[in-house]
Structure formats: structure tokens, C-alpha cells
Write an enzyme that holds these catalytic residues in place. Structure first.
Site, short mmCIF file in Angstrom:
data_model
loop_
_atom_site.label_atom_id
_atom_site.label_comp_id
_atom_site.label_asym_id
_atom_site.label_seq_id
_atom_site.Cartn_x
_atom_site.Cartn_y
_atom_site.Cartn_z
N LYS A 90 28.13 -16.02 71.36
CA LYS A 90 28.32 -16.35 72.77
C LYS A 90 27.39 -15.56 73.67
CE LYS A 90 32.51 -16.25 74.41
NZ LYS A 90 32.75 -17.41 75.29
N GLU A 112 47.61 -34.50 64.29
CA GLU A 112 46.90 -34.46 65.59
C GLU A 112 45.97 -35.65 65.81
OE1 GLU A 112 45.27 -30.54 66.53
OE2 GLU A 112 46.88 -29.54 65.46
N ARG A 129 24.84 -29.65 71.68
CA ARG A 129 26.29 -29.77 71.87
C ARG A 129 26.65 -29.45 73.30
NH1 ARG A 129 30.21 -29.41 67.82
NH2 ARG A 129 29.25 -30.11 65.88
N GLU A 150 37.68 -14.49 72.92
CA GLU A 150 36.44 -14.71 73.67
C GLU A 150 36.62 -14.52 75.16
OE1 GLU A 150 35.65 -18.78 72.09
OE2 GLU A 150 35.47 -19.27 74.19
N HIS A 186 47.67 -19.30 65.79
CA HIS A 186 46.47 -19.42 64.98
C HIS A 186 45.26 -18.95 65.78
CE1 HIS A 186 43.13 -20.98 62.74
NE2 HIS A 186 42.76 -21.69 63.78
N CYS A 235 40.93 -18.60 65.34
CA CYS A 235 39.85 -19.07 64.46
C CYS A 235 38.86 -17.98 64.11
CB CYS A 235 39.02 -20.13 65.14
SG CYS A 235 39.93 -21.36 65.95
N GLU A 272 41.05 -16.49 60.24
CA GLU A 272 39.89 -16.87 59.43
C GLU A 272 39.48 -15.69 58.57
OE1 GLU A 272 35.88 -16.77 58.52
OE2 GLU A 272 36.02 -16.29 60.63
N HIS A 287 34.63 -24.59 57.34
CA HIS A 287 33.34 -24.81 58.00
C HIS A 287 32.30 -25.33 57.02
CE1 HIS A 287 35.68 -21.74 60.11
NE2 HIS A 287 35.30 -22.39 61.18
N CYS A 329 41.14 -23.02 59.39
CA CYS A 329 41.24 -23.67 60.70
C CYS A 329 41.64 -25.13 60.46
CB CYS A 329 39.88 -23.58 61.42
SG CYS A 329 39.98 -24.00 63.19
#
Ligand code: GLN
Ligand code: ZN
Length: 764
Positions: free
Chosen positions: A122, A496, A527, A617, A653, A655, A677, A706, A738
Site C-alpha cells: 500500500k 455469498e 485494477r 490497513e 476473519h 486476510c 492468513e 491466492h 481467505c
């Protein structure tokens, strides 16, 4: 002295996401490099012309990037890691994208040949991600890209004399990572500076008179030696590049204890962020050399609200009157805002009247400059309109919900506490759930197949009726419930399938949220995300997930998890209102989620999972601000979670797995079960839970979702054994890292079968 308008960077992606389309066509082989580069050139030309027409005097170049501006800097200084087998001449487009995306294959991690992509992380506390530079102790640098000079000349040809932007040498090094032995990256500075001198002198020869040199690390807690590095870097640059003037740019916070360092540098201008840190203005003005040009970041480059123009003028007028040379700018690059509000024709008119995207912000700056140069009367109408918009927003019933405000203001500590401690809740939950040792579960989502995407798109277009769409979703749900029973998972999920996104799905059902059609911002590379806009007091008009849960539970006698996104994650992945502190907004979301948790419990859910994927984050940039954030973030989670009885099990949860510096806060969330994770670190990251004597249950991810790789039974048994070396067996759950929505069923089916087999092996 006239006040001018500068921008520090403009969105690159194009109003119609032209860059994404061009990149993806190029990567898939549908078009060639020349086509991509032509699109990029058109986008730059359009952005320059747009800013000029809007009234910007100082327009940046080199703010454009095909992928990421930190990667551009790596290319500029030739710091290409050895694995990319670069020939050492110019960094060409193939090498550039190899660093961005890996080469040889497009898999995240697998054993085929080719170099993986560089690590991504990030960019400060934004949702933009940059590619982390890697340095070795024997690192060398050389000028390996002419991009910055080319783009300067490109603009000049169009009649626009830009101020080129480059990431400063100290921040560039500090944002990188030492490889091949621990060493201080700042020791590389003497080797790096000559490349900066060379490129800057080339720019000067091309005609540039000013550069914008970004040193955002000046708003961080600096490591030892950084002060000296700054002093040395800027003394040398200014000595060796006499023809260029330097605008040293800081953003994302206050200079704080680095203020003296920044003001001591012999640069010609300093940009400060007055949105995140309005309070620093007085100290900056008082401490700045009389001839230092001050670039005042008065508009929020990170958010979407119209500014209060009169209030800004009140603050800036005295500085201008005192004779200081002032430039007006957004707080930071406009990279972090959507491009143009004009396209949001479907947005509610009231809400729209409160918003400003990149284009509108440049126009606001131009009005401010006119008011400062020619007096407020010269733009009276616009200023009055600005005040009216601010007032309408403040008092609008769309924003203000007294019941919500009263509820969130009530400081009732019992709300955020469970009736009994974990040790007493646990036997009650065990008696209710009767799970085996090493219970197996998944994180929530199952593959979002092309079929599901197609149905969702058709429903959104109106081509599929809501009834038909819901029938389709129920079939999908029923199928995945049945499959989970067949593979004998212990705790099931509904999959979901009805959710487009874990934040948007809830935002669309909560009061106080607005959604846009075109307001994309870059997250990384091609993205882009379209964050919801939280504009008003948040409440939950009616249950959001209960019907889906009820349906899924009706299909099985095994426990079905209720599945929610937590308040902190919803907050951190949205544009947040700027008229009240973030923690107040978060608390309101927490109450809305609490209502849902209570309703799920009433409907019979024995287990409710509240995902807080983005809790970490949200940590502030300065360490000293961490505790305050963690306190309110944890409190919000607890408000959301703790309306339930002891026998109802709350899961959360996350990640990621770096809990070292926040483990106390994680424990204070007091979840009964946390899934994290850990597959990639081989359970090493469980150490911190062991050292902390973490009391509750943990599901360390044993399957790295992943990657398309299918983990073997043996491999997962080994990971679980490693976990039992650190935690007691009765604390452990068995689950993937995840959610599985990005994977294919061909991968998920065998992987989950193996995972269940691994749990059985452990039980034996
Ligand atoms: N429940 C969500 C899912 O499985 C969690 C996603 C996430 O943590 N990013 O998709
Ligand atoms: Zn996750």
C-alpha cells in the site's frame, strides 16, 4: 504577488477507463505496444489540456504512469532486480511489465519457470498499491529511462510548459526493501544521487525551470539517519542542478517532528498538506524562509467533497497579504479521486451538489486563486454557491438522522462487552455446536463462476427479472450447501453468490451510502475500484442477510455461518464523510451491523462471522496515533458483535498475518474464533499468538487461496502439526486463507477434499 494554481498529479486512467482497456488488450496480445503507447499519449494530452482549461497554472508531467510511479522511478534509476535478466541498457516495456506482473505465466505463485512480479504494498494509507523497489548491498544505479524528459517535451510540443514530478531520492530509498542481507537502504544514497543529478540536468536542458520532487516520507516517523540523508540529498541536488528550482512536496499528514528538517533544506518551495494537517499552517509559515514559496494543499485530494471556499480564503488571505509567494494546490495528487462528477447523471441531485471530483477540484482552486488575486467580489456568485452547498449539506435531512446520532453518542460500555468471558462462553458454545476436534470450515465465498457473473450482469441490465435471478441464486446456494455436506465440512457457508463485493453489498442496503457509476480510482495497475460514498448518518432500514441465511440453514442440519462485513472494513474501503470524525461514522456502521447480528441470532444462527479484512490497513501513518485508532476500531467491532448470548459463537476473519504490533487489539476484539492468513509463512506467524497466550480459537489458513495450486493432504497435515507446536490442539480450526470467490471449482473441489482429509488425519 499573484497566487497561482498547481496540481500535483491528475488521474491517469482516463474518464472511460481507456488505460485499463489499452493495457489489458496489450497484455492479452490483442494489440501491440504502439497502440498502447498511443492511448497513453492521448490520455496525457487530454489531462494536460483539461487542467489548463480549468485554470491550473502549474501542470505536472510524469505523473502519468502505465502501471505505477514508483516502478517508473525504479526504471528511471535502473534498479531492476537480477531475476528479470535485464540487459542493462534502457528499461524497455517488456522488462517494465515483467516487474509489474511477473513473466512466463500469469499465476500468482506456482512452480513454472519465469520471474514473479515484484512485491506490491500500500502507498502510505491510501488504497493505491506500489511496486516495492528491492535493493542489494552492491546495488548500482544508472539512468535507464528517458520517460520524464520525453513527457516534458511531449507537453511542450502541445504548448504546455509543465512542472515535471519525480519521487524524491530519500523517499524512494525508504519505500524500498533491503535484499541479500540486512543493511540500511539509505547507505545507497551517494550512489543514487548522481542519477537524479543527471536526469534533472537533462530536464533543465530541455527547458524545465521547476520540478516537483515528492518526499512524502517526511510525514512519517523517520528512521535514524534520515535527517542527514535529506540534508545531504538536497544540498547536492541544488548545488549540482543550478538551473532547476525544487518544489519539495509532502502529503498525507503533518510534517510534525520533521518540520525543522524540511524547512532546513535549501529547496525553493515547500508543499504542505493542510487537509490532513490544517494545524501545521502557522508553524510552517512562521518557520519558512521569507523567500520560500509555499504551496498550500487546501483541497482534499483523497476525498470527494466540495470544499468550503470561503473558509479556505479566511485562512489563506492573511498569508498572501503578508507578502508570501503562495501557490494553491490539492493536498496531494488527485490520483486518489475519481475524475469527473459530470458523468454521474444518475446520482441523487442533493448528494451530487455536495461532491467534487478531480475536475471539479481544479475548478475550485481556480476560483480561490481569482478571489485572492482580484478580491472575493470578483467571484462572489461562485463563493456564495459554495457556501450554500456547504450549508445545505450540513443541515440536510438526508444526512442527519437524530435517532442514529443519539444512539451512537450514548457512551454505554456494556454495549461493547459480552456477558461472560471466553472461558465461560466456550463450554456453552461447545455444548450447542458439538463440533469434532479440528473443525473444518471455509471463509465464506465459493467460486464466482462466469455463469454467476453473467446472471448478475443480466439482472443489473434488467434482462433477468429479480424473481428469476433469485431463483438462480437459490439454486447455486443449494448446490454448494449440498456439496459441503458431501465433502463433510463441519461448519458450512452459503457461498455469498448474491454479493457483488463484500462492502458494496452492505453499503447498498444501508442508509447513508451512495454509489456511483463511473467514479473509478486506481488501486493498482489496471485494477480500479469504485468505493461507496458514505454521505450521511448510517442505519439499517431492514435485515440484509437474514433471508439468505435462513434459506441456507434450512437445507442442512450442520451449522450455517451468518456472514457479515465488519464496520472498520466498511469504513476503510469507502469515501468517508468529512464533516465528522471517522470514529463517529464507524460507530454508526457498527450499530447497523449489530442490528443484523442480533437478527441473525434471533433467526437461529449459532455462528456469525464478521470479517475485518481492512482493520490493519487503517492504521495511522504515525505510530503515536495507533492506539487511538485501535481503541475505536476495536470498540466498533465489539459494538457490532456483542449483542448476542454466550452460546452464540462470533468468528472474525482477517486476510493477513502480521499481528505482531497489534496483537493486544486483536485479543481485545474478544472473538471466539479468528481465521487468518498463514499458509505462506508456514505458520511462523502464529508465534505471536503463542507468546501472547491468545486465549480463543484460531483457524490458521492451511490452503493458500491466492494460488491455483491444489495443496496435498500431507502438506496441510504438516502445516497443522506446525500449528500445534505453537498453539494447543483444541484451539485450532482448519480452513483456507481467505474466501474462494476468485478460484475455480476445479481447484476448490480437490483442495477442500484434501483439507477435510487433513483434519481427519489430525483427529486420528
Ligand atoms: N467472507 C469473505 C469471502 O469469503 C471474506 C473476504 C475477505 O476477507 N477479503 O469472500
Ligand atoms: Zn480474507
Amino acid at each position: 504577488m499573484t497566487v497561482s494554481v498547481a496540481t500535483l498529479g491528475f488521474p491517469r486512467i482516463g474518464a472511460r477507463r481507456e488505460l485499463k482497456i489499452a493495457l489489458e488488450n496489450y497484455w492479452s496480445g490483442k494489440s501491440d505496444a504502439a497502440t498502447l503507447l498511443a492511448t497513453a499519449r492521448d490520455l496525457r494530452a487530454a489531462a494536460w489540456a483539461r487542467q489548463r482549461d480549468l485554470g491550473a497554472d502549474i501542470i505536472p508531467s510524469n505523473d502519468f504512469s502505465l502501471y505505477d510511479h514508483v516502478l517508473d522511478t525504479t526504471a528511471m534509476v535502473g534498479a531492476v532486480p537480477a531475476i528479470y535478466e535485464w540487459d542493462g541498457d534502457k528499461v524497455d516495456i517488456t522488462t517494465y511489465f515483467a516487474m509489474a506482473r511477473g513473466n512466463g505465466h500469469q499465476h500468482d505463485t506456482c512452480n513454472c519457470a519465469g520471474a514473479p512480479a515484484a512485491e506490491m504494498t500500500k502507498w502510505f494509507d491510501t488504497n493505491y498499491h506500489y511496486l516495492v523497489p528491492e535493493f542489494t548491498p552492491d546495488q548500482t544505479f544508472r539512468l535507464a529511462s528517458g520517460k520524464i524528459v520525453d513527457e516534458y517535451l511531449e507537453a511542450r510540443k502541445l504548448g504546455i510548459d509543465t512542472r515535471p514530478v519525480l519521487l524524491g531520492p530519500v523517499s524512494y530509498l525508504l519505500l524500498g526493501k533491503a535484499r541479500g542481507g540486512a543493511f540500511n537502504v539509505l547507505t545507497l544514497l551517494p550512489r543514487l544521487l548522481p542519477v537524479y543529478v543527471e536526469v534533472l540536468n537533462t530536464l533543465a536542458a530541455a527547458g524545465a525551470t521547476w520540478v516537483q520532487i515528492d518526499e512524502p516520507c517526511l510525514v512519517l516517523d523517520l528512521p535514524d539517519g534520515a535527517d542527514d540523508a535529506y540534508a545531504r540529498a538536497y544540498a547536492e541536488l541544488i548545488r549540482d542542478v543550478p538551473a532547476i528550482r525544487f518544489m519539495l512536496t509532502t502529503y498525507f499528514g503533518a510534517l510534525g517532528d520533521n518540520l525543522a528538517t524540511a524547512l532546513g533544506l535549501p529547496v525553493h518551495g515547500l508543499h504542505v498538506d493542510l487537509v490532513r494537517a490544517p494545524e501545521q499552517l502557522a508553524d510552517v509559515v512562521a518557520g519558512a524562509r521569507p523567500d520560500l514559496v509555499l504551496s498550500l494543499g487546501v483541497l482534499d485530494g483523497r476525498n470527494v467533497w466540495k470544499a468550503d471556499l470561503n473558509a479556505i480564503l479566511d485562512r489563506v488571505e492573511p498569508i498572501v497579504a503578508a507578502g508570501r509567494k503562495v501557490i494553491l494546490a490539492p493536498s496531494c495528487s488527485l490520483l486518489h479521486t475519481p475524475i469527473d462528477l459530470e458523468r454521474e447523471t444518475e446520482l441523487d441531485a442533493d448528494i451530487r451538489s455536495w461532491l467534487a471530483f478531480a475536475v471539479q477540484k481544479v475548478a475550485e482552486l481556480a476560483v480561490l486563486a481569482r478571489a485572492l488575486n482580484n478580491g472575493r467580489d470578483s467571484v462572489r456568485q461562485v463563493l456564495d454557491a459554495s457556501s450554500a452547498a456547504v450549508a445545505s449539506r450540513r443541515t440536510s435531512p438526508r444526512i442527519n438522522n437524530p435517532a442514529v446520532q443519539a444512539r451512537a453518542a450514548k457512551a454505554d460500555a456494556t454495549l461493547a462487552r459480552r456477558a461472560s468471558p471466553f472461558s465461560q462462553r466456550r463450554p456453552r458454545q461447545q455444548a450447542r455446536l458439538r463440533l469434532p476436534a479440528y473443525p473444518t470450515t471455509t471463509i465464506g465465498s465459493f467460486p464466482q463462476t462466469p455463469e454467476i457473473r453473467k446472471a448478475r450482469a443480466a439482472h443489473a441490465r434488467g434482462a433477468l427479472s429479480t424473481e428469476a435471478y433469485n431463483t438462480f441464486l437459490r439454486e447455486q446456494t443449494a448446490r454448494v450447501v449440498k456439496w459441503q455436506e458431501e465433502v463433510a465440512l463441519d461448519v458450512l457457508v452459503h457461498g455469498e453468490f448474491e454479493r457483488n463485493d463484500m462492502v458494496q453489498y452492505f453499503g447498498e442496503q444501508l442508509a447513508g451510502f451512495a454509489f456511483t457509476r463511473h467514479a473509478w480510482v486506481q488501486s493498482y495497475g489496471s485494477r480500479y475500484v469504485r468505493p461507496p460514498i458514505i454521505y450521511g448518518d448510517v442505519s439499517r432500514p431492514k435485515p440484509m442477510t437474514v433471508e439468505w441465511w435462513r434459506y441456507a440453514q434450512s437445507l442442512t442440519s450442520r451449522p450455517m455461518k451468518g456472514m457479515l462485513t465488519g464496520p472498520v472494513t466498511i469504513l476503510n474501503w469507502s469515501f468517508v464523510r468529512d464533516d465528522q470524525p471517522r470514529n463517529v461514522t464507524c460507530r454508526q456502521i457498527a450499530f447497523a451491523i449489530r442490528d443484523e447480528v442480533v437478527d441473525l441470532e434471533k433467526a437461529g444462527a449459532a455462528i456469525i462471522q464478521i470479517d475485518e479484512a481492512a482493520l490493519r490497513e487503517g492504521l495511522p501513518l504515525r505510530h503515536r496515533d495507533w492506539q487511538h485508532y485501535l481503541d475505536w476500531a476495536v470498540e466498533s467491532f465489539r459494538i457490532a458483535a456483542w449483542g448476542v448470548a454466550d452460546a452464540t459463537q462470533i468468528h472474525t476473519h482477517m486476510c493477513y498475518s502480521e499481528f505482531n504490533d497489534i496483537i493486544a487489539a486483536i485479543a481485545a476484539m474478544d472473538a471466539d474464533v479468528i481465521s487468518i492468513e498463514t499458509a505462506r509463512s508456514r505458520m511462523e506467524l502464529l508465534e505471536v499468538f503463542a507468546d501472547y497466550h491468545y486465549p480463543a480459537e484460531i483457524g490458521p489458513g492451511v490452503y493458500d487461496i491466492h494460488s491455483p495450486r491444489i495443496p496435498t493432504v500431507q502438506e496441510m497435515v504438516e502445516l497443522l502439526k506446525l500449528a500445534t507446536e505453537r498453539l494447543s490442539a483444541d484451539q485450532l480450526w482448519v480452513n483456507p486463507d481467505c474466501g474462494l470467490k476468485t478460484r475455480k471449482w476445479e481447484e476448490v473441489r480437490p483442495a477442500i477434499e484434501n483439507m477435510v482429509a487433513a483434519a481427519r488425519t489430525m483427529r486420528d
